[in-house]
Design an enzyme around this catalytic site. Sequence first.
Site, mmCIF file in Angstrom:
data_model
loop_
_atom_site.group_PDB
_atom_site.id
_atom_site.type_symbol
_atom_site.label_atom_id
_atom_site.label_comp_id
_atom_site.label_asym_id
_atom_site.label_seq_id
_atom_site.Cartn_x
_atom_site.Cartn_y
_atom_site.Cartn_z
ATOM 1 C CB THR A 185 -0.879 0.089 1.255
ATOM 2 O OG1 THR A 185 -0.035 0.233 2.375
ATOM 3 C CG2 THR A 185 -1.744 -1.123 1.422
ATOM 4 C CD GLU A 330 -4.582 -2.227 3.667
ATOM 5 O OE1 GLU A 330 -5.254 -1.822 2.700
ATOM 6 O OE2 GLU A 330 -3.779 -1.505 4.288
ATOM 7 C CE LYS A 441 -11.039 14.478 14.832
ATOM 8 N NZ LYS A 441 -9.818 13.917 14.331
ATOM 9 C CD1 TRP A 446 -15.232 15.396 14.394
ATOM 10 C CD2 TRP A 446 -15.566 13.378 13.494
ATOM 11 N NE1 TRP A 446 -14.470 14.508 15.087
ATOM 12 C CE2 TRP A 446 -14.656 13.255 14.569
ATOM 13 C CE3 TRP A 446 -15.912 12.234 12.780
ATOM 14 C CZ2 TRP A 446 -14.098 12.031 14.937
ATOM 15 C CZ3 TRP A 446 -15.359 11.014 13.143
ATOM 16 C CH2 TRP A 446 -14.462 10.915 14.210
HETATM 17 P P1 AMP Z 1 -5.842 1.771 -1.601
HETATM 18 O O1 AMP Z 1 -5.496 0.701 -0.633
HETATM 19 O O2 AMP Z 1 -4.668 2.524 -2.114
HETATM 20 O O3 AMP Z 1 -6.701 1.226 -2.692
HETATM 21 O O4 AMP Z 1 -6.704 2.878 -0.834
HETATM 22 C C1 AMP Z 1 -7.846 2.527 -0.093
HETATM 23 C C2 AMP Z 1 -8.526 3.777 0.403
HETATM 24 O O5 AMP Z 1 -9.023 4.540 -0.691
HETATM 25 C C3 AMP Z 1 -9.748 3.497 1.248
HETATM 26 O O6 AMP Z 1 -9.420 3.235 2.587
HETATM 27 C C4 AMP Z 1 -10.551 4.775 1.089
HETATM 28 O O7 AMP Z 1 -10.140 5.770 1.997
HETATM 29 C C5 AMP Z 1 -10.208 5.214 -0.315
HETATM 30 N N1 AMP Z 1 -11.299 4.821 -1.225
HETATM 31 C C6 AMP Z 1 -11.399 3.722 -1.966
HETATM 32 N N2 AMP Z 1 -12.541 3.722 -2.693
HETATM 33 C C7 AMP Z 1 -13.185 4.864 -2.386
HETATM 34 C C8 AMP Z 1 -14.421 5.464 -2.792
HETATM 35 N N3 AMP Z 1 -15.216 4.885 -3.678
HETATM 36 N N4 AMP Z 1 -14.750 6.652 -2.239
HETATM 37 C C9 AMP Z 1 -13.945 7.269 -1.347
HETATM 38 N N5 AMP Z 1 -12.777 6.767 -0.940
HETATM 39 C C10 AMP Z 1 -12.392 5.575 -1.442
#
Ligand code: AMP
Length: 545
Positions: A185, A330, A441, A446
């Site tokens: 990640t 993950e 915040k 929030w």
């Molecule tokens: P990654 O592991 O790089 O794919 O990032 C995952 C993170 O991307 C998640 O924990 C979210 O915060 C964000 N994320 C993924 N899909 C969405 C979505 N459809 N809308 C908003 N945030 C998203």
Amino acid sequence: MDGLMMDQPLLISSLIEFGARYHSKSEIVSRALEGPIHRYTMAEANHRSKQLAQALTRLGVTEGERIATIAWNGYRHFELYFGVSGMGAVCHTINPRLFHEQIVYVINHAEDKYVFMDRTFVPLLEALAGHLPKVAGYVIMTDKEHMPETKLENALCYEELLAAEDGDYQWPEFDERTASSLCYTSGTTGNPKGVLYSHRSTVLHTFTVCTAGGAGPNTRSRYLSLVPMFHVNAWGLPYGCAMTGAKLVLPGPRYEGDAIFDLMDEEKVDKAAGVPTLWMLLLAEMEKRGRKPEGFKTLVVGGSAFPASMIAAYEDKYGVDVHHAWGMTELSPIGTVGTLLPSMDALSKEERRAIKTTQGRAVYGVEKKIVGENGAQLPEDGKAFGELLVRGPWTASSYYNDPDATAQSFTEDGWFRTGDIVTLDENGFMNIVDRNKDVIKSAGEWISSIDLENAAMGHPAIQEAAVIGMPHPKWDERPLLVAVAAEGEAPPTLDEVKEFLADKVAKWWLPDDLMILDELPHTATGKVSKLNLREQLKDYSFPGV
Ligand code: AMP
């Protein structure tokens, strides 16, 4: 009492073997680096993946060893997905947009034995090779004719490696819990964290990719994966296309709006998946040409929030059905997929649109709960929000060789802490309020930066927007709106934006200031990088405060 069913392991090789047998003529079409378009069939892909497995065996690669890829979406990368995992080794896909130190970190941390790369990335690896003592050799994913001059020691040519093998190879059988692929990640703080998928988790996830909400590939689809193959196994689409026989279209290195449009048009793509920024580029191209690519019906979007204004443009103007999905590295990555329920047909257009802007709905296999700051479980009423915890057969159980990061993100009773602040409703629809660290915040309450951004992006003169909480002496933090003006539009003023937002968000959410930039910083996976934005604005203070 045990059931009396066969205990056949769920292996990635079974997907391509099935694809080659029952969808032998299904096409994999790639924009290749050497020339315009490369196309071949699933049967040929299986044969070449087997040649690759033979070549790796000849190079001394054994079960469990890590093989890195740094490559665009193309057919050779597809072969690595199946050839490396199929022979029992681990396919470690690397995001080339990571910082150089991070690339060095992940290759050394994973202890990759070979690094396979597209020609594009030869200079990158030449620059880094001195820091990669454990890599035994490099393979350039091209043919003899296009093999570049390189300073890389032990540089091999992909096509020459394959040409020396006959493809007469039986995929080995082993325990389905064996590691199959590895993806780090691109965290915003600290070192990247490795997520190590297994054959079992990947095959189970593939069923969901193909079935959840009708957004995935099926036998008749022509599917474009703009999702990079270096990011969470391209959301599992290559496996899904092998399982269903969908035609798979891969964009190679070309991610410009006109290149995406042309590829979709020529290949009659009906379904496509990617992150919001790419859909913004394609929409601009569609507006320019006054039409959508021929046959384009379904768009799957995830990775960041997709504003209602974008959904409206695709659905109302061009008749493209939008599925908003949420996932994480993950989670392999599918966690929710947006699909309206039959009971929602009777709702008004506005009500249905509001549901479509949520991150979608529960999928089988990802159990969820939300917890408040004290760890107590919160109701799933669409209103209460807290951190989302998940568990399931394709959710990571820990990070690869990283006890500190594991201790932070996994609870003792077996849940993964997503870091996303969400609401869940009684139908399983999930709305992301914010990332834990991005929520603003203000006076003990929030403010959702995501909701504000989505609302602001509906303004016709705003192309992209980010909202960050800035220190405020009286209110703790207040929202600062940072925006890129839409092409050909005069940048809006703060008052104009506030007036536009007045009926869309609570009054105390309205941004205290507006800053127009030429562009916003993005992370390696195409999300707005709030970390970099905060760094860029570290000397900022609200006017008059
Ligand atoms: P990654 O592991 O790089 O794919 O990032 C995952 C993170 O991307 C998640 O924990 C979210 O915060 C964000 N994320 C993924 N899909 C969405 C979505 N459809 N809308 C908003 N945030 C998203």
